[in-house]
Enzyme design. Sequence first.
Site, PDB file in Angstrom:
ATOM      1  N   ARG A  93       0.747  -1.014   0.357  1.00  0.00           N
ATOM      2  CA  ARG A  93      -0.176  -0.087  -0.113  1.00  0.00           C
ATOM      3  C   ARG A  93       0.470   1.192  -0.498  1.00  0.00           C
ATOM      4  O   ARG A  93       1.599   0.940   0.943  1.00  0.00           O
ATOM      5  CB  ARG A  93      -0.831   0.021   1.268  1.00  0.00           C
ATOM      6  CG  ARG A  93      -1.859   0.878   0.839  1.00  0.00           C
ATOM      7  CD  ARG A  93      -2.917   0.989   2.336  1.00  0.00           C
ATOM      8  NE  ARG A  93      -2.884   0.673   3.298  1.00  0.00           N
ATOM      9  CZ  ARG A  93      -2.931   2.272   4.776  1.00  0.00           C
ATOM     10  NH1 ARG A  93      -3.558   2.362   3.974  1.00  0.00           N
ATOM     11  NH2 ARG A  93      -2.620   1.336   5.567  1.00  0.00           N
ATOM     12  N   SER A 164       5.965  -5.215   8.416  1.00  0.00           N
ATOM     13  CA  SER A 164       5.406  -5.818   9.417  1.00  0.00           C
ATOM     14  C   SER A 164       6.393  -7.622   8.719  1.00  0.00           C
ATOM     15  O   SER A 164       5.501  -8.310   8.971  1.00  0.00           O
ATOM     16  CB  SER A 164       4.229  -6.601   9.043  1.00  0.00           C
ATOM     17  OG  SER A 164       3.451  -5.044   9.531  1.00  0.00           O
ATOM     18  N   ASP A 217       4.156  -1.864  13.158  1.00  0.00           N
ATOM     19  CA  ASP A 217       2.330  -1.861  12.654  1.00  0.00           C
ATOM     20  C   ASP A 217       2.257  -1.664  14.179  1.00  0.00           C
ATOM     21  O   ASP A 217       1.513  -0.177  14.700  1.00  0.00           O
ATOM     22  CB  ASP A 217       1.485  -2.672  12.551  1.00  0.00           C
ATOM     23  CG  ASP A 217       1.557  -4.152  13.133  1.00  0.00           C
ATOM     24  OD1 ASP A 217       2.520  -4.775  13.920  1.00  0.00           O
ATOM     25  OD2 ASP A 217       0.727  -4.796  12.412  1.00  0.00           O
TER      26      ASP A 217
HETATM   27 MG    MG Z   1      -3.480  -5.340  11.424  1.00  0.00          MG
END
Ligand code: MG
Length: 511
Positions: A93, A164, A217
């Site tokens: 993204r 992540s 995150d």
């Molecule tokens: Mg999430």
Amino acid sequence: MISAIQAAPLPQPHSKSWSAAQSHALEVLTEQLTLSTEQLDMLANEFVRQMRTGLAVSDTSDLAMIPTYVTGRPNGTERGCYLALDLGGTNLRVCLITLKGGHELETQQRMFKVSQELQEAEVSKLMEFIALSIKDFLARDHINATLVEHASDSDRLEMGFTFSFPVSQTAIDAGMLLRWTKGFSCAGAVGHDIVHLLQTALDQNDVKVHVAALVNDTVGTLLAHAYTYPNTCLGAIFGTGTNGAYLENTKNVPKLKTTAQEMVINIEWGNFDKDKTVLPVTIYDNKVDRESINPGLQVFEKMISGMYLGEITRNVLLHLIDQRLLFDGKSSTVLNRQWGLEAATMSAIEDDKSPNLIPTSQILESALDIGLHTLADREIVQRVCHLVGQRAARLSAMATAAVIRQGLSGSTGGDSSGILREYRHVLRAGGDESRVQDSTEALVEPIHVGIDGSVFEHYPGFRAAMNQTLEELLGPAAARVVRLETTKDGSGVGAALAALMAHKDAMAARK
Ligand code: MG
Ligand code: ADP
């Protein structure tokens, strides 16, 4: 003192439609899966102890307590245009975040699919793909060049990168990949600085973007929440997995050499008590752990997070079936299969408030292929989901309360180095100093907790059970002082804010 606390009412284990044997089995399950205030209080004290061990020396605690090199939190006045990049699974993204000050912001974004081929390619191929995706986003979406100019003094856009995967971070903009997870296996990345690899690809492809910050995150969740609520002390994830990141006084981090006064610490709390010395694990939890891809690790996460809740429940239901206490002793292929029951199915079953549980009947049929069942069966399934869900919520609140207790008391419990020390007269710190002179209705600014994840957002009663547990562990004032809220887009807005803060730090250092 603990005994004075209003404890959660024990769920009523009986139903008129149950046999004596069914009632007895449910009583035993209720006993095994219900955590008392005293148990949670003890767990919170142990959690704080493990936090402090992890802050003192690397690799000595189940809690890694990773310094993130994010040295503060936003307050909502921040302005400017920043890019955010989020790579965590099959989608990449790219976002442009325009921070407008006054807690306002705007987001433009695009998703790019990371093919299986790319996930297994040389890392230079993956990084080239990322660089070209960013280039494509900036060109195709007509990102306004003049707007972008405000982002920094240079001609490059500053970017935060939410990555992540497990990384050992050494600076805000440097981190070595420890191992790939989630289907990625790009050669040439493990052991290398992921920021350097990306920056090289950006430069080679003439993309005028500077990777200013690498963020996890959980950290992104904390930062994004602080932009709206500056007094945010914790960012937490209750989704596929679980984790938390909080702001700490660096005086309380002996293992870190820094001139910064505060730093965000990534707790990695999913690994709390991995040796199961204090967590009241059941045979159902042990089975989940044993059959998982990482036995003996992330044991706390396996009692709490969305990936595992269905599996714990499935194990309980199978045990009841095998005692012929459920579904007349008959299972289904779906229910017999590992991961056959999802947390979202539990949510739907718990949502059913109808007297004859007809919606549950349909769910059992469609999600689990169980066609033959009685009202007693449906009530038992609902009760088991409730016990497993409530336990998860209470353990989630325990971790939250422990982080707040650490903030109240600081490193040794007696000094004033805790980031939340002003709240010591209203919230109970636990351990030896459980005295709070609450009753004062003194106006205090609420402490905010930013939370991301489908389990918190969608599981019926999860938030209410967390709030109730916080009151049990922190005292009655917790109800008005501690605010649990959903955070949207920690990996986008949070990464952009990390880029902004890193860029400001870098400019200040240059002066
Ligand atoms: Mg999430
Ligand atoms: P991630 O953590 O991967 O970013 P989410 O926050 O959406 O993503 O969490 C996904 C997890 O939440 C999955 O394990 C899924 O089983 C669980 N989940 C999805 N929907 C629900 C729901 N309605 N109720 C409870 N759990 C859910």
